[in-house]
Design a protein around this motif. Sequence first.
Motif, PDB file in Angstrom:
ATOM      1  N   GLY A  78      -5.483  -2.940  -1.971  1.00  0.00           N
ATOM      2  CA  GLY A  78      -5.169  -2.017  -3.040  1.00  0.00           C
ATOM      3  C   GLY A  78      -3.680  -1.898  -3.255  1.00  0.00           C
ATOM      4  N   GLY A  79      -3.313  -0.903  -4.014  1.00  0.00           N
ATOM      5  CA  GLY A  79      -1.918  -0.673  -4.347  1.00  0.00           C
ATOM      6  C   GLY A  79      -1.043  -0.353  -3.149  1.00  0.00           C
ATOM      7  N   LEU A  80      -1.592   0.378  -2.185  1.00  0.00           N
ATOM      8  CA  LEU A  80      -0.802   0.727  -1.003  1.00  0.00           C
ATOM      9  C   LEU A  80      -0.477  -0.519  -0.188  1.00  0.00           C
ATOM     10  CD1 LEU A  80       0.593   2.633   0.926  1.00  0.00           C
ATOM     11  CD2 LEU A  80      -1.646   3.151   1.940  1.00  0.00           C
ATOM     12  N   ARG A  81      -1.448  -1.364   0.028  1.00  0.00           N
ATOM     13  CA  ARG A  81      -1.191  -2.579   0.813  1.00  0.00           C
ATOM     14  C   ARG A  81      -0.102  -3.425   0.163  1.00  0.00           C
ATOM     15  NH1 ARG A  81      -4.343  -5.870   4.737  1.00  0.00           N
ATOM     16  NH2 ARG A  81      -3.126  -7.751   4.927  1.00  0.00           N
ATOM     17  N   LYS A  82      -0.171  -3.587  -1.146  1.00  0.00           N
ATOM     18  CA  LYS A  82       0.856  -4.354  -1.851  1.00  0.00           C
ATOM     19  C   LYS A  82       2.219  -3.688  -1.717  1.00  0.00           C
ATOM     20  CE  LYS A  82      -2.302  -6.410  -5.150  1.00  0.00           C
ATOM     21  NZ  LYS A  82      -2.815  -6.373  -6.511  1.00  0.00           N
ATOM     22  N   ALA A  83       2.244  -2.356  -1.801  1.00  0.00           N
ATOM     23  CA  ALA A  83       3.505  -1.627  -1.659  1.00  0.00           C
ATOM     24  C   ALA A  83       4.078  -1.779  -0.254  1.00  0.00           C
ATOM     25  CB  ALA A  83       3.292  -0.151  -1.997  1.00  0.00           C
ATOM     26  N   VAL A  84       3.213  -1.731   0.757  1.00  0.00           N
ATOM     27  CA  VAL A  84       3.659  -1.916   2.149  1.00  0.00           C
ATOM     28  C   VAL A  84       4.233  -3.325   2.315  1.00  0.00           C
ATOM     29  CG1 VAL A  84       2.835  -2.187   4.533  1.00  0.00           C
ATOM     30  CG2 VAL A  84       2.165  -0.187   3.205  1.00  0.00           C
ATOM     31  N   PHE A 116       8.036  -3.727   3.434  1.00  0.00           N
ATOM     32  CA  PHE A 116       8.269  -4.117   4.822  1.00  0.00           C
ATOM     33  C   PHE A 116       8.139  -5.626   5.056  1.00  0.00           C
ATOM     34  CE2 PHE A 116       7.113   0.341   4.964  1.00  0.00           C
ATOM     35  CZ  PHE A 116       8.068   0.861   5.820  1.00  0.00           C
ATOM     36  N   GLY A 117       7.665  -6.367   4.081  1.00  0.00           N
ATOM     37  CA  GLY A 117       7.515  -7.809   4.225  1.00  0.00           C
ATOM     38  C   GLY A 117       6.099  -8.236   4.556  1.00  0.00           C
ATOM     39  N   SER A 118       5.393  -7.415   5.312  1.00  0.00           N
ATOM     40  CA  SER A 118       3.997  -7.684   5.656  1.00  0.00           C
ATOM     41  C   SER A 118       3.426  -6.434   6.331  1.00  0.00           C
ATOM     42  CB  SER A 118       3.866  -8.882   6.610  1.00  0.00           C
ATOM     43  OG  SER A 118       4.355  -8.552   7.896  1.00  0.00           O
ATOM     44  N   LEU A 119       2.113  -6.388   6.422  1.00  0.00           N
ATOM     45  CA  LEU A 119       1.468  -5.276   7.117  1.00  0.00           C
ATOM     46  C   LEU A 119       1.839  -5.289   8.602  1.00  0.00           C
ATOM     47  CD1 LEU A 119      -0.371  -2.853   6.639  1.00  0.00           C
ATOM     48  CD2 LEU A 119      -2.318  -4.326   7.126  1.00  0.00           C
ATOM     49  N   ASP A 120       1.945  -6.472   9.184  1.00  0.00           N
ATOM     50  CA  ASP A 120       2.333  -6.579  10.600  1.00  0.00           C
ATOM     51  C   ASP A 120       3.750  -6.057  10.834  1.00  0.00           C
ATOM     52  OD1 ASP A 120      -0.112  -7.624  11.389  1.00  0.00           O
ATOM     53  OD2 ASP A 120       0.559  -9.711  11.242  1.00  0.00           O
ATOM     54  N   ASP A 162       7.290  -1.644  12.829  1.00  0.00           N
ATOM     55  CA  ASP A 162       8.267  -0.590  12.558  1.00  0.00           C
ATOM     56  C   ASP A 162       7.656   0.793  12.804  1.00  0.00           C
ATOM     57  OD1 ASP A 162      11.045  -0.051  11.382  1.00  0.00           O
ATOM     58  OD2 ASP A 162       9.741   1.238  10.156  1.00  0.00           O
ATOM     59  N   PHE A 163       6.417   0.979  12.371  1.00  0.00           N
ATOM     60  CA  PHE A 163       5.731   2.259  12.588  1.00  0.00           C
ATOM     61  C   PHE A 163       5.555   2.515  14.076  1.00  0.00           C
ATOM     62  CE2 PHE A 163       2.007   5.046  12.838  1.00  0.00           C
ATOM     63  CZ  PHE A 163       2.351   6.033  11.920  1.00  0.00           C
TER      64      PHE A 163
END
Length: 105
Positions: free
Chosen positions: A1-7, A11-15, A20-21
């Motif tokens: 969704g939109g959040l995953r694309k924004a992340v 940040f470059g990737s979800l990983d 960072d989190f």
Amino acid sequence: GGLRKAVERRFGSLDRWAADFTSSAMAAGGWAMLVLHPVNGRLYNVVSDEHAQGPLWLAAPLVVIDTYEHAFYIDYKNKKAEYVEKFLLHIDWDEAESRYKAVMR
């Protein structure tokens, strides 16, 4: 969704976001949060260590982990890293997406 694309954009990737989190959560004595700033539309991982200090004004929390010892000590003792690792496996991404959409309206 939109959040995953924004992340991924931020940040470059979800990983990379998760790394960072995790670093934020390990450094935090209170909370670590993925927040969305509604004015600039950017995502941030932020830390708040005191109840009355540390809020990012206008930021909307999307993902929040409680890192006070009372949140994990009974189950994990002093293994905070294990607690954070398990937390990442149980994030309700549908809820985070709903929060993201609510702010981006």
